[in-house]
Motif scaffolding. Sequence first.
Motif, PDB file in Angstrom:
ATOM      1  N   UNK A 108      32.571  31.637  34.362  1.00 32.69           N
ATOM      2  CA  UNK A 108      33.433  31.984  33.238  1.00 32.69           C
ATOM      3  C   UNK A 108      34.152  33.310  33.498  1.00 32.69           C
ATOM      4  N   UNK A 109      33.432  34.269  34.090  1.00 35.75           N
ATOM      5  CA  UNK A 109      34.027  35.562  34.403  1.00 35.75           C
ATOM      6  C   UNK A 109      35.127  35.418  35.442  1.00 35.75           C
ATOM      7  N   UNK A 110      34.874  34.616  36.474  1.00 29.75           N
ATOM      8  CA  UNK A 110      35.870  34.403  37.529  1.00 29.75           C
ATOM      9  C   UNK A 110      37.122  33.746  36.950  1.00 29.75           C
ATOM     10  N   UNK A 111      36.930  32.739  36.104  1.00 27.85           N
ATOM     11  CA  UNK A 111      38.075  32.061  35.505  1.00 27.85           C
ATOM     12  C   UNK A 111      38.862  33.002  34.598  1.00 27.85           C
ATOM     13  N   UNK A 112      38.153  33.834  33.841  1.00 29.52           N
ATOM     14  CA  UNK A 112      38.833  34.794  32.972  1.00 29.52           C
ATOM     15  C   UNK A 112      39.664  35.768  33.793  1.00 29.52           C
ATOM     16  N   UNK A 113      39.092  36.235  34.908  1.00 31.69           N
ATOM     17  CA  UNK A 113      39.808  37.176  35.761  1.00 31.69           C
ATOM     18  C   UNK A 113      41.095  36.558  36.301  1.00 31.69           C
ATOM     19  N   UNK A 114      41.019  35.305  36.748  1.00 35.03           N
ATOM     20  CA  UNK A 114      42.220  34.637  37.257  1.00 35.03           C
ATOM     21  C   UNK A 114      43.230  34.386  36.135  1.00 35.03           C
ATOM     22  N   UNK A 115      42.753  33.997  34.969  1.00 38.67           N
ATOM     23  CA  UNK A 115      43.667  33.744  33.853  1.00 38.67           C
ATOM     24  C   UNK A 115      44.414  35.014  33.457  1.00 38.67           C
ATOM     25  N   UNK A 116      43.709  36.122  33.408  1.00 40.93           N
ATOM     26  CA  UNK A 116      44.346  37.377  33.044  1.00 40.93           C
ATOM     27  C   UNK A 116      45.346  37.818  34.119  1.00 40.93           C
ATOM     28  N   UNK A 175      45.504  40.318  26.547  1.00 42.97           N
ATOM     29  CA  UNK A 175      45.485  39.049  25.837  1.00 42.97           C
ATOM     30  C   UNK A 175      44.121  38.390  25.926  1.00 42.97           C
ATOM     31  N   UNK A 176      43.670  37.775  24.856  1.00 44.81           N
ATOM     32  CA  UNK A 176      42.406  37.056  24.857  1.00 44.81           C
ATOM     33  C   UNK A 176      42.646  35.646  25.361  1.00 44.81           C
ATOM     34  N   UNK A 177      41.957  35.264  26.442  1.00 44.02           N
ATOM     35  CA  UNK A 177      42.231  33.974  27.067  1.00 44.02           C
ATOM     36  C   UNK A 177      40.971  33.120  27.194  1.00 44.02           C
ATOM     37  N   UNK A 178      39.852  33.552  26.661  1.00 42.28           N
ATOM     38  CA  UNK A 178      38.611  32.799  26.863  1.00 42.28           C
ATOM     39  C   UNK A 178      38.585  31.550  26.005  1.00 42.28           C
TER      40      UNK A 178
END
Length: 249
Positions: A189-197, A246-249
């Motif tokens: 989840x952390x890795x995906x959040x980092x890429x999304x941001x 931005x909140x992307x989770x």
Amino acid sequence: MAVVYEKSKGLTDAELHYCPGCHHGIIHKLIAESLVELGLLDEAIGVCPVGCSVFAFKYFNCDMLEAAHGRAPAVATGIKRTHPTQAVFTYQGDGDLASIGAAEIVHAAMRGEKFTTVFVNNAIYGMTGGQMAPTTLIGQKATTCQEGRTVAQAGMPIRVAEMLSTLDGCVYAERVCVTDIPNLNKAKKAIKTAFQKQMNNEGFTFVEILSTCPTNWGLTPVKAVQWLKENMIPYYPLGVIKDQGLEVR
């Protein structure tokens, strides 16, 4: 026959070279799955370090480059600035990032370069034979501190995620581990959040992953996981250290 599980399309068929119990393979898998699930695999460009994961370019099924020791953030900066729509990431260990590459990562974060860094912290130098790293714990033994690291001799271990989180250009920093399924899920989840941001053009994003090194710790893979839980997590606490934008989770 129904397919229950298959290898991520984000990884090649090359056999991993890592030692038994090493977490690099697990972390590769989480990054690969994240890129696929986010639809970023064809747009991804990774930068490999010098260290145990020096051959990571063989394992990820996306464009990969090899950087000189510690210079992955500089290479990633050039790539992202010339290809701003690509998903750019560096994959680095505690020698490559926290020692010889410390200035590179600090200034990339300070500038707010829009790439993602995955930092694997196993508190020791793996590839070169188990020397003390900037992240080696107080009292932990290594080939260059055989009686254990002391504050008087080497100072306190660097908490890299906390350090980078003080810089304005760093918009996201989280520390995770991969010791069990719940923590694997949090790490992904952390890795995906980092890429999304990153893809939202928010700024520099950073994920620190606590990892084992059974070979240089002199432990079995099972005991190494327990040692990480008992010794590393108290000094390197897990969780989100900084999350702005931005909140992307």
